[in-house]
Design a protein around this motif. Structure first.
Motif, PDB file in Angstrom:
ATOM      1  N   GLN A 198       7.826  68.674  -2.181  1.00 36.01           N
ATOM      2  CA  GLN A 198       7.718  69.350  -0.659  1.00 36.01           C
ATOM      3  C   GLN A 198       6.778  71.055  -0.497  1.00 36.01           C
ATOM      4  N   LEU A 199       5.585  71.192   0.015  1.00 32.39           N
ATOM      5  CA  LEU A 199       5.352  72.546   0.709  1.00 32.39           C
ATOM      6  C   LEU A 199       5.734  72.725   1.877  1.00 32.39           C
ATOM      7  N   LEU A 200       6.171  73.762   1.908  1.00 32.08           N
ATOM      8  CA  LEU A 200       6.785  73.837   3.340  1.00 32.08           C
ATOM      9  C   LEU A 200       6.418  75.585   3.777  1.00 32.08           C
ATOM     10  N   ALA A 201       5.646  76.027   5.374  1.00 33.19           N
ATOM     11  CA  ALA A 201       5.986  76.949   6.377  1.00 33.19           C
ATOM     12  C   ALA A 201       6.781  76.679   6.683  1.00 33.19           C
ATOM     13  N   HIS A 253      15.353  78.587  11.156  1.00 36.43           N
ATOM     14  CA  HIS A 253      13.922  77.779  10.824  1.00 36.43           C
ATOM     15  C   HIS A 253      13.466  77.171  11.727  1.00 36.43           C
ATOM     16  N   VAL A 254      12.587  76.734  11.633  1.00 38.46           N
ATOM     17  CA  VAL A 254      11.858  75.941  11.980  1.00 38.46           C
ATOM     18  C   VAL A 254      10.749  75.893  10.798  1.00 38.46           C
ATOM     19  N   PHE A 255      10.013  74.741  10.782  1.00 37.08           N
ATOM     20  CA  PHE A 255       9.131  73.821   9.051  1.00 37.08           C
ATOM     21  C   PHE A 255       8.505  72.838   9.407  1.00 37.08           C
ATOM     22  N   ASN A 256       7.270  73.218   8.756  1.00 39.58           N
ATOM     23  CA  ASN A 256       6.851  72.333   8.423  1.00 39.58           C
ATOM     24  C   ASN A 256       6.343  72.101   7.311  1.00 39.58           C
ATOM     25  N   GLY A 257       5.036  70.934   7.211  1.00 40.37           N
ATOM     26  CA  GLY A 257       4.486  70.834   5.883  1.00 40.37           C
ATOM     27  C   GLY A 257       4.082  69.413   5.355  1.00 40.37           C
ATOM     28  N   ILE A 258       3.829  69.628   4.123  1.00 33.62           N
ATOM     29  CA  ILE A 258       4.085  68.369   3.263  1.00 33.62           C
ATOM     30  C   ILE A 258       4.249  68.404   2.658  1.00 33.62           C
ATOM     31  N   VAL A 259       4.513  66.435   2.591  1.00 35.95           N
ATOM     32  CA  VAL A 259       4.981  65.919   0.998  1.00 35.95           C
ATOM     33  C   VAL A 259       4.098  65.867  -0.009  1.00 35.95           C
ATOM     34  N   LEU A 260       4.256  66.161  -1.391  1.00 40.49           N
ATOM     35  CA  LEU A 260       2.827  66.029  -1.974  1.00 40.49           C
ATOM     36  C   LEU A 260       2.864  64.893  -2.709  1.00 40.49           C
ATOM     37  N   LEU A 261       2.820  64.023  -1.987  1.00 39.34           N
ATOM     38  CA  LEU A 261       2.177  62.523  -2.980  1.00 39.34           C
ATOM     39  C   LEU A 261       0.727  62.425  -3.423  1.00 39.34           C
ATOM     40  N   LYS A 262       0.436  62.255  -4.407  1.00 35.24           N
ATOM     41  CA  LYS A 262      -0.776  62.286  -5.184  1.00 35.24           C
ATOM     42  C   LYS A 262      -1.535  61.551  -4.987  1.00 35.24           C
ATOM     43  N   SER A 263      -1.010  60.105  -4.244  1.00 35.42           N
ATOM     44  CA  SER A 263      -2.183  59.577  -3.546  1.00 35.42           C
ATOM     45  C   SER A 263      -2.360  59.831  -1.764  1.00 35.42           C
ATOM     46  N   ASN A 264      -1.717  60.043  -1.511  1.00 38.99           N
ATOM     47  CA  ASN A 264      -1.862  60.345   0.350  1.00 38.99           C
ATOM     48  C   ASN A 264      -0.436  61.749   0.412  1.00 38.99           C
ATOM     49  N   PRO A 265      -0.946  62.847   0.745  1.00 32.99           N
ATOM     50  CA  PRO A 265       0.000  63.484   1.089  1.00 32.99           C
ATOM     51  C   PRO A 265       0.370  63.821   2.655  1.00 32.99           C
ATOM     52  N   LEU A 266       2.253  63.532   2.939  1.00 33.47           N
ATOM     53  CA  LEU A 266       2.411  63.464   4.592  1.00 33.47           C
ATOM     54  C   LEU A 266       2.681  64.384   4.933  1.00 33.47           C
ATOM     55  N   TYR A 267       3.140  64.831   6.361  1.00 33.81           N
ATOM     56  CA  TYR A 267       3.437  65.087   6.909  1.00 33.81           C
ATOM     57  C   TYR A 267       5.367  65.359   6.894  1.00 33.81           C
ATOM     58  N   ILE A 268       5.831  66.437   6.732  1.00 38.22           N
ATOM     59  CA  ILE A 268       6.936  66.373   7.000  1.00 38.22           C
ATOM     60  C   ILE A 268       7.164  67.983   8.166  1.00 38.22           C
ATOM     61  N   GLY A 269       8.171  67.896   8.485  1.00 39.16           N
ATOM     62  CA  GLY A 269       8.970  69.086   9.741  1.00 39.16           C
ATOM     63  C   GLY A 269      10.722  69.494   9.651  1.00 39.16           C
ATOM     64  N   GLY A 270      10.947  70.163  10.469  1.00 47.44           N
ATOM     65  CA  GLY A 270      12.464  69.881   9.900  1.00 47.44           C
ATOM     66  C   GLY A 270      12.991  71.481  10.902  1.00 47.44           C
ATOM     67  N   ILE A 271      14.458  71.378  10.767  1.00 47.93           N
ATOM     68  CA  ILE A 271      14.724  72.803  11.281  1.00 47.93           C
ATOM     69  C   ILE A 271      16.472  73.177  10.742  1.00 47.93           C
ATOM     70  N   GLU A 272      16.297  73.820  10.404  1.00 45.47           N
ATOM     71  CA  GLU A 272      17.337  74.863   9.499  1.00 45.47           C
ATOM     72  C   GLU A 272      18.301  75.825  10.251  1.00 45.47           C
ATOM     73  N   ILE A 273      19.114  76.226  10.320  1.00 47.54           N
ATOM     74  CA  ILE A 273      20.594  77.506  10.924  1.00 47.54           C
ATOM     75  C   ILE A 273      21.261  77.704   9.534  1.00 47.54           C
ATOM     76  N   LEU A 274      20.958  78.801   9.545  1.00 45.97           N
ATOM     77  CA  LEU A 274      21.990  78.925   8.123  1.00 45.97           C
ATOM     78  C   LEU A 274      22.566  80.552   8.207  1.00 45.97           C
ATOM     79  N   PRO A 275      24.060  80.699   8.563  1.00 41.97           N
ATOM     80  CA  PRO A 275      24.691  81.810   8.624  1.00 41.97           C
ATOM     81  C   PRO A 275      24.527  83.010   7.473  1.00 41.97           C
ATOM     82  N   GLN A 276      24.066  83.987   7.428  1.00 43.09           N
ATOM     83  CA  GLN A 276      24.149  85.050   5.591  1.00 43.09           C
ATOM     84  C   GLN A 276      24.977  86.135   5.859  1.00 43.09           C
TER      85      GLN A 276
END
Length: 175
Positions: A79-82, A103-126
């Motif tokens: 997958q490739l995400l922004a 982080h909020v991320f949006n991107g695509i799952v890199l399927l050869k036949s048909n790329p699909l949308y992926i989204g999500g959220i991440e909370i990270l202490p650092q």
């Protein structure tokens, strides 16, 4: 009214000062996933990746804006995400720092036949440690939820709840 988000982003970016680039390698420990309409708890390795983020501090505040790209893989493949989000500096003690990131991320799952949308959220202490004025190393871990509803066409699992663990380096771009 459609221009309001653009105007607000422009006003915030006028007050940006310090810039860092953070390069993170991470792996994920999966806590569970959604199988059809059931929530399944099944811990185990769930994927890995690398991300590059540009961190821009809002002038004279503890808040920074995050924009970046991530290449990773999960159960459904590559997958490739922004990534977009915020970082809040909680503690700065000598060479050590502690931040909370969202982080909020949006991107695509890199399927050869048909790329699909992926989204999500991440909370990270650092936690970070400054090696020099220009270089820091850090470690983060938190919670991440990602979903690809259209993946149901290919398999029954369409979302993951993970604990990512990342190690990285931050490079300061300040003169």
């Amino acid at each position: 009214m459609k221009r309001l988000p653009t105007i607000l982003l422009l006003l915030i970016s006028i007050n940006l000062q310090a810039q860092d680039i953070q390069i993170t390698a991470f792996g994920g420990v999966g806590l569970g996933y959604q199988l059809d309409e059931q929530n399944i708890y099944e811990p185990g390795f769930s994927g890995a990746g690398i991300k590059v983020d540009l961190i821009r501090q809002i002038d004279a505040s503890r808040v920074s804006l995050i924009n970046g790209l991530e290449f990773s893989f999960q159960g459904w493949g590559s997958q490739l995400l922004a990534n977009n989000g915020f970082s809040f500096r909680i503690l700065n003690k000598g060479k050590f720092g502690f931040d909370a990131k969202l982080h909020v991320f949006n991107g695509i799952v890199l399927l050869k036949s048909n790329p699909l949308y992926i989204g999500g959220i991440e909370i990270l202490p650092q936690i970070s440690y400054s090696i020099s004025k220009k270089i820091s190393i850090y470690m983060n871990s938190g919670f991440r939820y990602s979903a690809c509803p259209r993946y149901r066409q290919y398999g029954p699992i369409w979302s993951y709840f993970d604990v990512p663990v990342g190690l990285g380096v931050a490079l300061s771009l300040e003169p």
